[in-house]
Motif scaffolding. Sequence first.
Motif, PDB file in Angstrom:
ATOM      1  N   ASP A 248      64.036  34.663  26.954  1.00 29.18           N
ATOM      2  CA  ASP A 248      63.229  34.881  27.958  1.00 29.18           C
ATOM      3  C   ASP A 248      61.762  34.224  27.878  1.00 29.18           C
ATOM      4  OD1 ASP A 248      64.554  36.167  29.880  1.00 29.18           O
ATOM      5  OD2 ASP A 248      64.836  37.902  28.772  1.00 29.18           O
ATOM      6  N   VAL A 249      61.370  34.572  26.310  1.00 28.80           N
ATOM      7  CA  VAL A 249      60.464  34.076  26.616  1.00 28.80           C
ATOM      8  C   VAL A 249      60.386  32.947  24.786  1.00 28.80           C
ATOM      9  CG1 VAL A 249      59.647  35.904  25.016  1.00 28.80           C
ATOM     10  CG2 VAL A 249      57.700  34.211  25.401  1.00 28.80           C
ATOM     11  N   ILE A 250      60.189  32.274  23.627  1.00 31.60           N
ATOM     12  CA  ILE A 250      60.326  31.353  22.373  1.00 31.60           C
ATOM     13  C   ILE A 250      59.356  32.035  21.949  1.00 31.60           C
ATOM     14  CG2 ILE A 250      59.169  29.166  21.634  1.00 31.60           C
ATOM     15  CD1 ILE A 250      61.872  29.295  23.383  1.00 31.60           C
TER      16      ILE A 250
ATOM     17  N   MET B 290      57.464  24.551  20.732  1.00 36.03           N
ATOM     18  CA  MET B 290      57.865  25.533  21.130  1.00 36.03           C
ATOM     19  C   MET B 290      57.193  25.715  22.653  1.00 36.03           C
ATOM     20  SD  MET B 290      59.297  27.180  18.618  1.00 36.03           S
ATOM     21  CE  MET B 290      59.663  25.596  18.608  1.00 36.03           C
ATOM     22  N   ARG B 291      56.455  24.926  23.129  1.00 41.25           N
ATOM     23  CA  ARG B 291      55.981  25.066  24.443  1.00 41.25           C
ATOM     24  C   ARG B 291      56.707  23.816  25.252  1.00 41.25           C
ATOM     25  NH1 ARG B 291      51.802  22.632  24.038  1.00 41.25           N
ATOM     26  NH2 ARG B 291      51.802  20.217  25.152  1.00 41.25           N
ATOM     27  N   GLY B 292      57.474  23.417  24.981  1.00 41.19           N
ATOM     28  CA  GLY B 292      58.111  22.129  25.892  1.00 41.19           C
ATOM     29  C   GLY B 292      59.673  22.746  25.681  1.00 41.19           C
TER      30      GLY B 292
ATOM     31  N   VAL C  87      46.887  30.125  20.215  1.00 38.67           N
ATOM     32  CA  VAL C  87      46.463  29.548  21.512  1.00 38.67           C
ATOM     33  C   VAL C  87      46.554  28.431  22.513  1.00 38.67           C
ATOM     34  CG1 VAL C  87      44.683  31.509  23.072  1.00 38.67           C
ATOM     35  CG2 VAL C  87      45.687  32.364  20.772  1.00 38.67           C
ATOM     36  N   ALA C  88      45.707  26.869  22.005  1.00 37.62           N
ATOM     37  CA  ALA C  88      45.453  26.634  22.463  1.00 37.62           C
ATOM     38  C   ALA C  88      46.530  25.845  22.631  1.00 37.62           C
ATOM     39  CB  ALA C  88      44.165  25.410  21.782  1.00 37.62           C
ATOM     40  N   HIS C  89      47.280  25.987  22.302  1.00 33.91           N
ATOM     41  CA  HIS C  89      48.793  25.177  22.632  1.00 33.91           C
ATOM     42  C   HIS C  89      50.121  25.972  23.569  1.00 33.91           C
ATOM     43  CE1 HIS C  89      48.897  21.550  19.684  1.00 33.91           C
ATOM     44  NE2 HIS C  89      47.743  22.091  19.659  1.00 33.91           N
TER      45      HIS C  89
ATOM     46  N   VAL D 251      44.840  13.879  22.630  1.00 32.12           N
ATOM     47  CA  VAL D 251      45.598  13.725  24.187  1.00 32.12           C
ATOM     48  C   VAL D 251      47.072  14.618  23.674  1.00 32.12           C
ATOM     49  CG1 VAL D 251      47.235  12.107  24.826  1.00 32.12           C
ATOM     50  CG2 VAL D 251      44.406  11.238  23.901  1.00 32.12           C
ATOM     51  N   ALA D 252      46.973  15.275  24.651  1.00 32.68           N
ATOM     52  CA  ALA D 252      47.334  16.065  25.195  1.00 32.68           C
ATOM     53  C   ALA D 252      49.438  15.834  24.547  1.00 32.68           C
ATOM     54  CB  ALA D 252      47.955  16.946  26.107  1.00 32.68           C
ATOM     55  N   THR D 253      50.404  16.449  24.330  1.00 26.00           N
ATOM     56  CA  THR D 253      51.693  15.585  24.385  1.00 26.00           C
ATOM     57  C   THR D 253      52.290  16.398  24.608  1.00 26.00           C
ATOM     58  OG1 THR D 253      50.669  14.418  23.160  1.00 26.00           O
ATOM     59  CG2 THR D 253      53.519  14.677  22.861  1.00 26.00           C
ATOM     60  N   ASP D 254      53.313  16.465  25.590  1.00 26.34           N
ATOM     61  CA  ASP D 254      54.199  17.418  25.345  1.00 26.34           C
ATOM     62  C   ASP D 254      55.553  16.864  24.522  1.00 26.34           C
ATOM     63  OD1 ASP D 254      52.773  19.286  27.520  1.00 26.34           O
ATOM     64  OD2 ASP D 254      53.597  18.088  29.516  1.00 26.34           O
ATOM     65  N   VAL D 255      56.393  18.072  24.170  1.00 20.21           N
ATOM     66  CA  VAL D 255      57.975  17.194  23.559  1.00 20.21           C
ATOM     67  C   VAL D 255      59.357  17.612  24.899  1.00 20.21           C
ATOM     68  CG1 VAL D 255      59.165  17.370  21.369  1.00 20.21           C
ATOM     69  CG2 VAL D 255      56.869  17.940  21.116  1.00 20.21           C
TER      70      VAL D 255
END
Length: 634
Positions: free
Chosen positions: A282-284, A308-310, A349-351, A451-455
Amino acid sequence: MTAPRHPAVPSRLAHLYDRLRSPGYGGDYNPEQWGPDVHAEDIRLMREAGVSLVTLGIFAWARSEPAPGAYDFGWLDVHMDRLADAGIAVSLATMTASPPPWLPARHPETLPVLEDGTTLYPGARQHWCPSSPVHREHATRLVGELAGHYADHPALALWHIGNEFGCHPARHCHCPVSTLAFRRWLRARYGTVDALNEAWSTDFWSQRYTDFDQILTPRTAPSFRNPGQRLDYQRFSSDELLACYLAEREVLDRLTPHVPVTTNFVPVAKTLDLFSWAPHLDVISYDSYPDPHDPAAFQRTAFSFDVMRGLRAGQPWLLLEQAPGAVNWRRRNGRKPPGRMRLESWQAVAHGADAVLFFQWRASRGGAEKFHSAMVPHGGPGTRIFRDVAALGAELAAHPDLLGSVPRRADTALLLDWPNWWALELDAHPADLGLLDTALAHHRPFHDASVATDVVPVTADLTDYRLLVVPNLYSVSTATARRLTEYVRAGGTLVMSFFSGITDEHDRVHLGGYPAPFRELLGIEVEEFDPGPDGSWAEEIRLAGAEAVETSGAGTPAVTRHVLGAGVAWYLGIRLGPAAMRTLMDRVRAEAGVEPVLPDLPDGTYARTRVTADGTPVHILLTERTGEVAVRRG
């Protein structure tokens, strides 16, 4: 008052978020290691430190079930009640990470076996075979008792299944039980032994099977083992551990459907296919342990947080473990200098982290991790670490709007695929290549330029990304190759690095010349690979529609650019150093229209943006050299 949540945060997490007022803060709490006098001080110090969330019971199976079926939660009731009275939410562990000594004593068949036949015995932790039905039976029975006992307890905010799945050698087991499970998995995957023989290329070295019962797990052998077998065994091992997790999750969903479920992943590694696990959390949750002696640790951590965000397409995640100071398990365990713990916490927190927790709350007096730092050190609250811990707790509590906010979607994506990682790092290749090293080298220019990057996985929707970065996609299906080609044809910009498009998903070479599935996309042909003894990499490239942007010392193309439809595909046939990689990526992203998160940031400062429930952007600026953190709204 319930904290507002961005609409992108799943409603399933309400039970957790309703118990927090700002980003969760705390750590692993192990009161079973201490007596009543310490317990009373713990609650007082938790309040002083601003603790709002603890993980409880990670390694408490032996305490809670001292004999088979003899459950004792009385000791835990005291702590759950005390934490509830203090307004501290609990992520309650299922306690199944480390079985009690009586279980392997009664059932030695539950112990894991290495590829050379060595049995791993009790005395450490995670001494269980992932395929063992006996282990799963005892684990799920304990989970059922826990869930029934605490279903309506006011402290319960989150379930924490197991602990760091895949962390130790038990992630790969070669016992008779695992061998039978591997054969069942192969039957389900291939249907017939002939289909398996085709996938594994078993006519090489006279490995052709006539029955599934002839197949073993890939054990110690005289020479190179079958790569198709080893690749499938990695898939199987990840799936078996996931099955253990899901067996516990099924019990929790049945008895406590209102409580969200998670497990904590180890620092990014190739052990588990996290993209296949992510839909079942439900949450990483993540454990982060950067090495203070590593000069690239800050950037490596940023990449890990982007992973983790991706995993759940940008949903906030939880940092469930980090160290306030030194760890105990490296050869040289350097301390974190003053300010570093705060910087790394804000980096999480920023990520996208909605909680910052530590291992552990109080430093152990004995046991294997007694020299692992904790929120309350051996010296007690009159220490720098505890003062820093308390200051950070107050600081996070002052930003309630960050809880339930979501990271802003990036224009750049970096593709990561675990089966490709497994296949790339098999042996008998032109050279030893490490996917993580290549991924970090491709991520760093964007990190350094803010530059923000999504994985993202190979299955991700790429439509809205301006730029896609593809490091070492050695093993790739024709369907995925077609998707990437269409992404560029439709107007996307793609950057692909060397040794990509070489084999299919079974590690069989794509015929027709390298990189067969990407030749149309890249407009090149690769004749040969030429890795150097110094770790360099070069390829003999012939242009087939692309232009040479850079050439090697021999005058052959090294970096190419190819226009395809409305988009552009770049190819790096060499391993560039950091400065050259930054220069090239700056050019690529400029052409693609990719901008930094904020303009005109000083060198060494990078920013990430989160969006609150009311649409307000919150920019978090981090400067590694000085440790400075700034939070700007609007």
